[in-house]
Design a protein around this motif. Structure first.
Motif, short mmCIF file in Angstrom:
data_model
loop_
_atom_site.label_atom_id
_atom_site.label_comp_id
_atom_site.label_asym_id
_atom_site.label_seq_id
_atom_site.Cartn_x
_atom_site.Cartn_y
_atom_site.Cartn_z
N LEU A 151 0.84 -1.20 0.00
CA LEU A 151 0.00 0.00 0.00
C LEU A 151 0.88 1.26 0.00
O LEU A 151 0.66 2.20 -0.76
N ARG A 152 1.88 1.26 0.86
CA ARG A 152 2.77 2.42 0.93
C ARG A 152 3.58 2.59 -0.36
O ARG A 152 3.74 3.70 -0.86
N ARG A 153 4.07 1.48 -0.90
CA ARG A 153 4.95 1.58 -2.08
C ARG A 153 4.21 2.06 -3.33
O ARG A 153 4.80 2.70 -4.18
N GLY B 206 5.13 10.33 2.58
CA GLY B 206 6.59 10.29 2.49
C GLY B 206 7.25 9.83 3.77
O GLY B 206 6.63 9.22 4.64
N HIS B 207 8.53 10.15 3.82
CA HIS B 207 9.42 9.58 4.82
C HIS B 207 9.49 10.55 6.00
O HIS B 207 10.47 11.29 6.17
N ALA B 208 8.43 10.52 6.81
CA ALA B 208 8.28 11.51 7.89
C ALA B 208 9.46 11.46 8.85
O ALA B 208 9.90 12.49 9.37
N LEU C 149 8.96 15.10 2.78
CA LEU C 149 7.55 15.04 2.39
C LEU C 149 7.43 15.07 0.87
O LEU C 149 7.89 16.02 0.22
N HIS C 150 6.82 14.02 0.30
CA HIS C 150 6.52 14.04 -1.13
C HIS C 150 5.19 14.77 -1.31
O HIS C 150 4.20 14.42 -0.66
N VAL C 151 5.20 15.77 -2.18
CA VAL C 151 3.99 16.56 -2.41
C VAL C 151 3.58 16.37 -3.87
O VAL C 151 4.24 16.88 -4.77
N GLY D 43 14.97 15.64 -1.16
CA GLY D 43 15.55 14.71 -0.20
C GLY D 43 16.14 13.49 -0.88
O GLY D 43 17.16 12.95 -0.45
N GLU D 44 15.49 13.04 -1.97
CA GLU D 44 15.94 11.76 -2.55
C GLU D 44 15.62 11.59 -4.03
O GLU D 44 16.04 10.61 -4.63
N HIS D 45 14.88 12.49 -4.63
CA HIS D 45 14.54 12.32 -6.06
C HIS D 45 15.52 13.04 -6.98
O HIS D 45 15.51 12.79 -8.19
N GLY D 46 16.31 13.94 -6.45
CA GLY D 46 17.29 14.65 -7.27
C GLY D 46 16.70 15.93 -7.87
O GLY D 46 15.51 16.22 -7.78
ZN ZN Z 1 10.16 8.43 -1.38
#
Ligand code: ZN
Ligand code: MLT
Length: 473
Positions: A331-333, A379-381, A386-388, A424-427
Protein backbone atom coordinates in the motif's frame (compact mmCIF):
# COMPACT_ATOMS: atom_id res chain seq x y z
CA UNK A 1 22.66 14.40 -34.10
CA UNK A 2 24.37 17.54 -32.74
CA UNK A 3 27.50 17.40 -34.84
CA UNK A 4 28.63 19.35 -37.84
CA UNK A 5 31.30 16.93 -38.88
CA UNK A 6 29.61 13.57 -39.31
CA UNK A 7 26.65 12.12 -41.10
CA UNK A 8 24.11 10.06 -39.16
CA UNK A 9 25.33 7.00 -41.09
CA UNK A 10 28.95 7.54 -40.08
CA UNK A 11 27.92 7.77 -36.43
CA UNK A 12 25.83 4.60 -36.73
CA UNK A 13 28.65 2.76 -38.48
CA UNK A 14 31.02 3.60 -35.67
CA UNK A 15 28.69 2.44 -32.89
CA UNK A 16 27.77 -0.70 -34.85
CA UNK A 17 31.47 -1.51 -35.06
CA UNK A 18 31.86 -1.16 -31.27
CA UNK A 19 28.64 -2.81 -30.06
CA UNK A 20 27.21 -4.75 -32.99
CA UNK A 21 23.88 -3.72 -34.52
CA UNK A 22 21.72 -5.52 -31.90
CA UNK A 23 22.89 -3.07 -29.24
CA UNK A 24 22.51 0.10 -31.33
CA UNK A 25 18.79 0.84 -31.36
CA UNK A 26 17.03 3.29 -33.64
CA UNK A 27 13.50 1.92 -33.81
CA UNK A 28 10.64 4.11 -32.66
CA UNK A 29 9.57 1.86 -29.75
CA UNK A 30 13.01 1.85 -28.16
CA UNK A 31 13.51 5.57 -28.76
CA UNK A 32 10.22 6.23 -26.97
CA UNK A 33 11.20 4.02 -24.03
CA UNK A 34 14.55 5.83 -23.76
CA UNK A 35 12.91 9.24 -24.09
CA UNK A 36 10.79 9.08 -20.95
CA UNK A 37 11.05 8.20 -17.26
CA UNK A 38 8.52 8.48 -14.41
CA UNK A 39 8.69 12.27 -14.31
CA UNK A 40 5.38 13.88 -15.29
CA UNK A 41 4.55 13.23 -18.95
CA UNK A 42 7.85 14.34 -20.49
CA UNK A 43 9.13 12.66 -23.63
CA UNK A 44 12.38 13.77 -25.34
CA UNK A 45 13.17 11.43 -28.19
CA UNK A 46 16.83 10.53 -28.66
CA UNK A 47 18.17 9.62 -32.07
CA UNK A 48 19.77 6.42 -30.95
CA UNK A 49 20.12 4.20 -27.92
CA UNK A 50 23.36 2.38 -27.10
CA UNK A 51 23.47 -0.66 -24.82
CA UNK A 52 27.05 -1.32 -23.71
CA UNK A 53 28.01 -4.53 -21.93
CA UNK A 54 31.49 -3.67 -20.70
CA UNK A 55 33.44 -0.76 -19.25
CA UNK A 56 35.67 -0.85 -22.30
CA UNK A 57 32.68 -0.31 -24.58
CA UNK A 58 31.49 2.62 -22.43
CA UNK A 59 34.95 4.10 -22.69
CA UNK A 60 35.08 3.78 -26.49
CA UNK A 61 31.63 5.36 -26.76
CA UNK A 62 32.61 8.33 -24.60
CA UNK A 63 35.92 8.89 -26.39
CA UNK A 64 33.99 9.13 -29.66
CA UNK A 65 31.24 11.36 -28.25
CA UNK A 66 33.79 13.66 -26.66
CA UNK A 67 35.85 13.91 -29.81
CA UNK A 68 32.81 14.71 -31.97
CA UNK A 69 30.89 16.70 -29.32
CA UNK A 70 27.95 14.34 -29.31
CA UNK A 71 25.61 14.74 -26.36
CA UNK A 72 25.02 11.50 -24.44
CA UNK A 73 22.67 10.78 -21.53
CA UNK A 74 23.19 7.75 -19.28
CA UNK A 75 20.07 5.88 -18.21
CA UNK A 76 19.18 3.22 -15.65
CA UNK A 77 15.69 1.74 -15.42
CA UNK A 78 13.96 5.09 -15.99
CA UNK A 79 12.08 5.15 -12.69
CA UNK A 80 13.43 8.58 -11.72
CA UNK A 81 11.12 11.38 -10.61
CA UNK A 82 13.14 14.48 -11.49
CA UNK A 83 13.96 13.76 -15.12
CA UNK A 84 17.61 12.95 -14.42
CA UNK A 85 17.83 10.51 -17.35
CA UNK A 86 15.67 12.40 -19.85
CA UNK A 87 17.65 13.11 -23.03
CA UNK A 88 16.49 16.73 -23.11
CA UNK A 89 18.79 17.56 -26.05
CA UNK A 90 17.88 14.39 -27.96
CA UNK A 91 21.02 12.76 -29.41
CA UNK A 92 22.23 9.55 -27.71
CA UNK A 93 20.99 7.56 -24.71
CA UNK A 94 23.46 5.26 -22.97
CA UNK A 95 21.20 2.51 -21.67
CA UNK A 96 22.99 0.56 -18.91
CA UNK A 97 20.56 -2.37 -18.66
CA UNK A 98 22.98 -4.94 -20.08
CA UNK A 99 25.64 -4.27 -17.47
CA UNK A 100 23.62 -6.29 -14.99
CA UNK A 101 25.94 -8.72 -13.24
CA UNK A 102 26.57 -8.93 -9.52
CA UNK A 103 30.33 -9.42 -9.68
CA UNK A 104 31.28 -10.39 -6.14
CA UNK A 105 29.66 -10.81 -2.75
CA UNK A 106 32.45 -10.57 -0.20
CA UNK A 107 30.82 -12.16 2.84
CA UNK A 108 33.91 -11.81 5.06
CA UNK A 109 34.16 -8.07 4.46
CA UNK A 110 30.43 -7.32 4.17
CA UNK A 111 30.70 -5.86 0.68
CA UNK A 112 29.20 -6.38 -2.75
CA UNK A 113 30.62 -5.33 -6.10
CA UNK A 114 28.02 -4.91 -8.79
CA UNK A 115 27.42 -3.53 -12.24
CA UNK A 116 24.94 -0.64 -12.43
CA UNK A 117 22.11 -2.37 -14.34
CA UNK A 118 21.15 -4.76 -11.52
CA UNK A 119 17.61 -4.29 -10.16
CA UNK A 120 17.91 -3.09 -6.57
CA UNK A 121 15.64 -5.80 -5.15
CA UNK A 122 17.59 -8.50 -7.02
CA UNK A 123 20.74 -7.20 -5.35
CA UNK A 124 19.04 -7.09 -1.94
CA UNK A 125 17.85 -10.69 -2.34
CA UNK A 126 21.24 -11.94 -3.55
CA UNK A 127 23.06 -10.55 -0.52
CA UNK A 128 20.27 -11.67 1.84
CA UNK A 129 20.89 -15.26 0.72
CA UNK A 130 24.37 -14.85 2.21
CA UNK A 131 22.94 -13.42 5.46
CA UNK A 132 23.80 -9.86 4.45
CA UNK A 133 21.67 -6.75 4.28
CA UNK A 134 21.59 -3.87 1.82
CA UNK A 135 19.05 -1.65 3.60
CA UNK A 136 18.38 1.15 1.10
CA UNK A 137 14.84 0.51 -0.01
CA UNK A 138 13.37 2.86 -2.64
CA UNK A 139 9.64 2.44 -3.33
CA UNK A 140 10.53 1.31 -6.87
CA UNK A 141 13.05 -1.32 -5.67
CA UNK A 142 11.40 -4.01 -7.83
CA UNK A 143 12.22 -2.16 -11.03
CA UNK A 144 14.87 0.53 -10.41
CA UNK A 145 18.59 -0.13 -11.01
CA UNK A 146 21.29 0.21 -8.39
CA UNK A 147 23.26 2.44 -10.82
CA UNK A 148 20.35 4.88 -11.05
CA UNK A 149 20.06 4.79 -7.25
CA UNK A 150 23.72 5.79 -6.93
CA UNK A 151 23.42 8.47 -9.63
CA UNK A 152 20.41 10.01 -7.84
CA UNK A 153 21.49 9.26 -4.26
CA UNK A 154 18.14 7.56 -3.62
CA UNK A 155 16.62 7.07 -0.21
CA UNK A 156 13.45 5.17 0.62
CA UNK A 157 11.63 4.02 3.69
CA UNK A 158 14.55 2.72 5.75
CA UNK A 159 16.72 5.82 5.47
CA UNK A 160 15.54 6.97 8.88
CA UNK A 161 17.58 4.25 10.60
CA UNK A 162 20.02 3.11 7.93
CA UNK A 163 20.73 6.16 5.79
CA UNK A 164 20.60 6.60 2.02
CA UNK A 165 22.68 5.31 -0.90
CA UNK A 166 25.60 7.65 -0.18
CA UNK A 167 26.09 5.94 3.17
CA UNK A 168 26.78 2.58 1.47
CA UNK A 169 28.92 3.46 -1.55
CA UNK A 170 32.56 2.70 -0.76
CA UNK A 171 34.06 2.88 -4.22
CA UNK A 172 33.06 3.36 -7.85
CA UNK A 173 34.55 2.50 -11.18
CA UNK A 174 33.55 5.33 -13.52
CA UNK A 175 34.28 6.37 -17.06
CA UNK A 176 35.01 10.06 -17.52
CA UNK A 177 33.75 11.94 -20.58
CA UNK A 178 37.20 11.67 -22.20
CA UNK A 179 37.04 7.86 -21.88
CA UNK A 180 39.44 7.49 -18.91
CA UNK A 181 38.47 4.71 -16.52
CA UNK A 182 39.09 5.48 -12.84
CA UNK A 183 38.27 4.16 -9.37
CA UNK A 184 37.05 6.94 -7.10
CA UNK A 185 38.12 5.56 -3.69
CA UNK A 186 39.02 2.30 -1.96
CA UNK A 187 37.10 -0.76 -0.74
CA UNK A 188 37.50 0.25 2.88
CA UNK A 189 35.04 1.29 5.55
CA UNK A 190 37.12 4.34 6.36
CA UNK A 191 38.93 6.54 3.90
CA UNK A 192 40.53 9.87 4.73
CA UNK A 193 42.65 9.97 1.60
CA UNK A 194 42.30 13.08 -0.50
CA UNK A 195 39.17 14.65 -1.92
CA UNK A 196 36.13 12.41 -1.80
CA UNK A 197 35.59 11.67 -5.49
CA UNK A 198 33.21 8.84 -4.61
CA UNK A 199 30.73 11.16 -2.94
CA UNK A 200 31.11 13.70 -5.72
CA UNK A 201 29.87 11.15 -8.23
CA UNK A 202 27.09 9.84 -5.95
CA UNK A 203 24.04 11.99 -6.69
CA UNK A 204 25.66 13.71 -9.69
CA UNK A 205 22.85 12.39 -11.91
CA UNK A 206 25.06 11.19 -14.75
CA UNK A 207 26.47 14.65 -15.37
CA UNK A 208 30.09 14.00 -14.33
CA UNK A 209 30.91 10.39 -15.25
CA UNK A 210 29.32 7.07 -16.19
CA UNK A 211 29.21 4.57 -13.34
CA UNK A 212 30.33 1.09 -14.45
CA UNK A 213 31.04 -0.72 -11.15
CA UNK A 214 29.80 -0.08 -7.62
CA UNK A 215 31.22 -1.35 -4.34
CA UNK A 216 28.66 -1.21 -1.53
CA UNK A 217 29.01 -1.72 2.19
CA UNK A 218 26.59 -4.28 3.67
CA UNK A 219 25.26 -4.99 7.16
CA UNK A 220 24.20 -8.16 8.96
CA UNK A 221 20.61 -9.08 8.10
CA UNK A 222 18.23 -8.21 10.98
CA UNK A 223 16.34 -11.34 12.05
CA UNK A 224 12.99 -9.76 12.91
CA UNK A 225 10.80 -6.77 12.23
CA UNK A 226 7.45 -5.54 13.50
CA UNK A 227 5.07 -3.19 11.72
CA UNK A 228 2.14 -1.05 12.87
CA UNK A 229 -0.24 1.34 11.12
CA UNK A 230 -1.43 4.17 13.34
CA UNK A 231 -4.45 6.29 12.30
CA UNK A 232 -4.65 9.96 13.32
CA UNK A 233 -7.64 12.30 13.43
CA UNK A 234 -5.42 15.22 12.36
CA UNK A 235 -2.70 15.12 9.69
CA UNK A 236 -0.72 17.85 11.41
CA UNK A 237 -0.85 15.92 14.69
CA UNK A 238 0.49 12.86 12.87
CA UNK A 239 3.44 14.99 11.76
CA UNK A 240 3.90 16.37 15.29
CA UNK A 241 3.92 12.85 16.67
CA UNK A 242 6.87 11.83 14.49
CA UNK A 243 9.48 13.76 16.38
CA UNK A 244 8.09 12.67 19.75
CA UNK A 245 8.98 9.06 18.88
CA UNK A 246 12.64 10.00 18.48
CA UNK A 247 12.66 12.29 21.50
CA UNK A 248 11.43 9.33 23.55
CA UNK A 249 14.56 7.44 22.49
CA UNK A 250 13.29 5.19 19.67
CA UNK A 251 14.75 4.88 16.16
CA UNK A 252 12.30 2.94 14.00
CA UNK A 253 13.60 1.31 10.81
CA UNK A 254 10.79 3.10 8.97
CA UNK A 255 8.45 5.92 9.92
CA UNK A 256 6.23 6.80 6.99
CA UNK A 257 3.42 9.35 6.67
CA UNK A 258 0.36 9.04 4.43
CA UNK A 259 -2.41 11.59 4.48
CA UNK A 260 -5.98 10.40 3.98
CA UNK A 261 -6.06 11.08 0.23
CA UNK A 262 -2.80 9.17 -0.20
CA UNK A 263 -4.10 6.02 1.45
CA UNK A 264 -7.42 6.38 -0.39
CA UNK A 265 -5.64 6.61 -3.74
CA UNK A 266 -3.44 3.61 -2.89
CA UNK A 267 -6.43 1.47 -1.81
CA UNK A 268 -8.23 2.31 -5.02
CA UNK A 269 -5.12 1.70 -7.14
CA UNK A 270 -4.64 -1.85 -5.92
CA UNK A 271 -8.39 -2.50 -5.49
CA UNK A 272 -7.96 -3.66 -1.90
CA UNK A 273 -10.14 -1.89 0.65
CA UNK A 274 -9.40 -4.21 3.55
CA UNK A 275 -7.21 -1.65 5.36
CA UNK A 276 -9.75 0.28 7.43
CA UNK A 277 -10.15 4.00 6.78
CA UNK A 278 -12.82 5.36 9.14
CA UNK A 279 -14.52 8.62 8.12
CA UNK A 280 -12.71 11.01 10.48
CA UNK A 281 -9.20 9.64 10.05
CA UNK A 282 -6.99 12.22 8.31
CA UNK A 283 -3.59 10.51 8.18
CA UNK A 284 -1.59 7.40 9.08
CA UNK A 285 1.89 6.70 10.31
CA UNK A 286 3.38 3.38 9.22
CA UNK A 287 6.06 2.42 11.73
CA UNK A 288 8.52 -0.48 11.56
CA UNK A 289 11.14 -1.57 14.05
CA UNK A 290 13.76 -4.21 13.30
CA UNK A 291 16.51 -6.07 15.11
CA UNK A 292 17.53 -9.50 16.36
CA UNK A 293 15.24 -10.09 19.37
CA UNK A 294 11.46 -10.20 18.99
CA UNK A 295 10.81 -9.61 22.69
CA UNK A 296 12.88 -6.44 22.60
CA UNK A 297 11.13 -5.24 19.42
CA UNK A 298 7.76 -5.85 21.07
CA UNK A 299 8.81 -3.60 23.96
CA UNK A 300 9.91 -0.94 21.49
CA UNK A 301 6.59 -1.03 19.63
CA UNK A 302 4.67 -0.83 22.91
CA UNK A 303 6.80 2.15 23.91
CA UNK A 304 6.14 3.88 20.59
CA UNK A 305 2.39 3.25 20.84
CA UNK A 306 2.45 4.79 24.32
CA UNK A 307 4.20 7.90 22.98
CA UNK A 308 1.56 8.22 20.27
CA UNK A 309 -1.28 7.84 22.76
CA UNK A 310 -0.85 11.50 23.74
CA UNK A 311 -2.33 12.37 20.32
CA UNK A 312 -5.83 11.60 19.11
CA UNK A 313 -5.32 8.33 17.32
CA UNK A 314 -7.64 5.56 16.18
CA UNK A 315 -7.17 1.85 16.65
CA UNK A 316 -3.59 0.74 15.93
CA UNK A 317 -3.31 -1.98 13.28
CA UNK A 318 -0.61 -4.49 14.16
CA UNK A 319 0.69 -6.54 11.22
CA UNK A 320 1.60 -9.75 13.00
CA UNK A 321 2.29 -11.98 10.00
CA UNK A 322 4.27 -11.60 6.79
CA UNK A 323 1.14 -11.43 4.63
CA UNK A 324 -0.21 -8.42 6.54
CA UNK A 325 3.19 -6.75 6.54
CA UNK A 326 3.49 -7.20 2.78
CA UNK A 327 0.00 -5.79 2.34
CA UNK A 328 0.80 -2.64 4.30
CA UNK A 329 4.13 -2.14 2.57
CA UNK A 330 2.55 -2.67 -0.83
CA UNK A 331 0.00 0.00 0.00
CA UNK A 332 2.77 2.42 0.93
CA UNK A 333 4.95 1.58 -2.08
CA UNK A 334 2.20 2.13 -4.65
CA UNK A 335 1.14 5.44 -3.10
CA UNK A 336 3.28 7.53 -5.48
CA UNK A 337 2.01 5.74 -8.55
CA UNK A 338 -1.55 5.82 -7.23
CA UNK A 339 -1.46 9.55 -6.47
CA UNK A 340 -0.30 10.23 -10.02
CA UNK A 341 -2.75 7.89 -11.73
CA UNK A 342 -5.76 10.19 -11.44
CA UNK A 343 -4.46 13.44 -12.93
CA UNK A 344 -1.63 15.32 -14.61
CA UNK A 345 0.72 16.08 -11.74
CA UNK A 346 3.95 17.60 -10.51
CA UNK A 347 5.81 16.02 -7.63
CA UNK A 348 7.94 17.90 -5.13
CA UNK A 349 10.39 16.13 -2.81
CA UNK A 350 10.76 18.71 -0.05
CA UNK A 351 12.85 17.90 3.00
CA UNK A 352 13.16 19.79 6.29
CA UNK A 353 14.69 19.15 9.70
CA UNK A 354 12.32 16.53 11.12
CA UNK A 355 10.73 18.67 13.83
CA UNK A 356 9.65 21.20 11.17
CA UNK A 357 7.48 18.70 9.30
CA UNK A 358 4.13 19.97 10.70
CA UNK A 359 4.89 23.52 9.47
CA UNK A 360 5.83 22.20 6.03
CA UNK A 361 2.60 20.24 5.67
CA UNK A 362 0.55 23.24 6.84
CA UNK A 363 2.26 25.45 4.25
CA UNK A 364 1.53 23.00 1.41
CA UNK A 365 -2.15 23.06 2.28
CA UNK A 366 -2.18 26.86 2.72
CA UNK A 367 -0.60 27.33 -0.73
CA UNK A 368 -3.08 24.84 -2.19
CA UNK A 369 -5.93 27.01 -0.96
CA UNK A 370 -4.30 30.24 -2.14
CA UNK A 371 -3.42 28.99 -5.64
CA UNK A 372 -6.31 26.55 -6.05
CA UNK A 373 -4.43 23.24 -6.35
CA UNK A 374 -5.11 19.84 -4.82
CA UNK A 375 -2.21 17.92 -3.32
CA UNK A 376 -1.59 14.43 -2.04
CA UNK A 377 1.14 14.29 0.59
CA UNK A 378 3.01 11.26 1.92
CA UNK A 379 6.59 10.29 2.49
CA UNK A 380 9.42 9.58 4.82
CA UNK A 381 8.28 11.51 7.89
CA UNK A 382 11.12 10.13 9.99
CA UNK A 383 13.54 11.93 7.64
CA UNK A 384 11.46 15.13 7.42
CA UNK A 385 11.02 14.23 3.72
CA UNK A 386 7.55 15.04 2.39
CA UNK A 387 6.52 14.04 -1.13
CA UNK A 388 3.99 16.56 -2.41
CA UNK A 389 2.05 15.43 -5.46
CA UNK A 390 0.32 18.47 -6.92
CA UNK A 391 -2.63 17.42 -9.04
CA UNK A 392 -3.82 19.39 -12.02
CA UNK A 393 -7.38 18.05 -11.88
CA UNK A 394 -9.54 20.89 -13.27
CA UNK A 395 -6.96 23.64 -13.00
CA UNK A 396 -6.95 25.66 -16.26
CA UNK A 397 -3.82 25.12 -18.42
CA UNK A 398 -2.79 28.76 -18.13
CA UNK A 399 -2.86 28.66 -14.32
CA UNK A 400 -1.02 25.32 -14.30
CA UNK A 401 1.66 26.71 -16.57
CA UNK A 402 2.13 30.21 -15.23
CA UNK A 403 0.72 30.45 -11.70
CA UNK A 404 1.71 27.07 -10.28
CA UNK A 405 5.47 27.64 -10.67
CA UNK A 406 5.01 30.69 -8.40
CA UNK A 407 3.33 28.50 -5.78
CA UNK A 408 6.14 25.95 -6.04
CA UNK A 409 8.74 28.69 -5.69
CA UNK A 410 6.93 29.95 -2.58
CA UNK A 411 6.90 26.44 -1.17
CA UNK A 412 10.64 26.03 -1.75
CA UNK A 413 11.43 29.46 -0.28
CA UNK A 414 9.46 28.49 2.82
CA UNK A 415 11.14 25.06 2.91
CA UNK A 416 14.53 26.78 2.84
CA UNK A 417 13.42 29.14 5.64
CA UNK A 418 12.71 26.07 7.79
CA UNK A 419 16.28 24.89 7.20
CA UNK A 420 15.27 22.47 4.47
CA UNK A 421 16.03 22.01 0.81
CA UNK A 422 14.55 21.16 -2.60
CA UNK A 423 15.02 17.41 -2.79
CA UNK A 424 15.55 14.71 -0.20
CA UNK A 425 15.94 11.76 -2.55
CA UNK A 426 14.54 12.32 -6.06
CA UNK A 427 17.29 14.65 -7.27
CA UNK A 428 17.21 17.95 -9.15
CA UNK A 429 17.41 16.57 -12.67
CA UNK A 430 15.43 18.49 -15.25
CA UNK A 431 12.41 19.64 -13.27
CA UNK A 432 13.91 21.34 -10.20
CA UNK A 433 16.95 23.04 -11.69
CA UNK A 434 15.25 26.42 -12.06
CA UNK A 435 14.81 26.56 -8.28
CA UNK A 436 18.49 26.00 -7.41
CA UNK A 437 18.98 29.74 -6.84
CA UNK A 438 16.69 29.46 -3.79
CA UNK A 439 19.04 27.14 -1.94
CA UNK A 440 22.45 28.02 -3.40
CA UNK A 441 24.18 31.40 -3.70
CA UNK A 442 25.87 32.44 -6.93
CA UNK A 443 29.25 31.56 -5.39
CA UNK A 444 28.05 28.05 -4.60
CA UNK A 445 26.51 27.57 -8.06
CA UNK A 446 29.73 28.80 -9.62
CA UNK A 447 31.68 26.11 -7.75
CA UNK A 448 29.28 23.49 -9.11
CA UNK A 449 29.71 24.84 -12.65
CA UNK A 450 33.46 24.58 -12.16
CA UNK A 451 33.18 20.94 -11.09
CA UNK A 452 31.03 20.12 -14.11
CA UNK A 453 33.53 21.82 -16.41
CA UNK A 454 36.47 20.03 -14.88
CA UNK A 455 34.90 16.61 -15.42
CA UNK A 456 33.16 17.40 -18.70
CA UNK A 457 34.75 20.38 -20.49
CA UNK A 458 32.75 19.77 -23.68
CA UNK A 459 29.46 19.45 -21.80
CA UNK A 460 28.56 16.19 -23.57
CA UNK A 461 27.40 14.23 -20.53
CA UNK A 462 23.75 14.70 -19.65
CA UNK A 463 23.63 18.47 -20.21
CA UNK A 464 20.49 20.34 -19.17
CA UNK A 465 20.42 18.90 -15.65
CA UNK A 466 21.03 20.20 -12.13
CA UNK A 467 22.40 23.61 -13.11
CA UNK A 468 19.79 26.23 -13.98
CA UNK A 469 21.44 27.78 -17.04
CA UNK A 470 21.26 24.66 -19.19
CA UNK A 471 17.64 25.38 -19.87
CA UNK A 472 16.16 23.53 -22.83
CA UNK A 473 12.95 24.52 -24.61
ZN1 ZN B 1 10.16 8.43 -1.38
C1 MLT C 1 8.01 7.04 -2.55
O1 MLT C 1 8.44 7.32 -1.44
O2 MLT C 1 6.91 6.49 -2.70
C2 MLT C 1 8.88 7.32 -3.73
O3 MLT C 1 9.82 8.28 -3.48
C3 MLT C 1 8.14 7.49 -5.00
C4 MLT C 1 7.22 8.65 -5.13
O4 MLT C 1 7.20 9.55 -4.33
O5 MLT C 1 6.48 8.69 -6.12
Amino acid sequence: MHTNELTQQEVLDFFNSVLGPQRVLTDSENLHIAGADHTEDFVFLPELVLQPQTTEEVSKILVYCNEHKLVITPRGAGTGLSGGCLPVLGSIVLDMRRMNRILDIDVENFQVTTEPGVITEVLQNAVREQGLFYPVDPASKGSCFIGGNVAENSGGARAVKYGVVKDYVLNLEVVLPDGSVIWTGANTLKNATGYNLTQLVVGSEGTLAVITKIVLKLLPQPAKDLLILVPFYSAEEACQAVNKVFLAGYTPSALEFMERDAIMAARKFIGDYSIPLPEAIQAHLLIEVDGQEEAYLMQEIEGIVQVLAQFSTGEVLFADNQKDKDKLWRLRRVTGEAAKASSIYKEEDTVVPRAKLPQLLAKVKELGKAYGFDSICYGHAGDGNLHVNILKNNMPDEVWKHELPKAIRELFVYTKSLGGTLSGEHGIGYVQKDFMDIVFSEVELQLMRGIKKLFDPNNILNPGKILPEYRVG
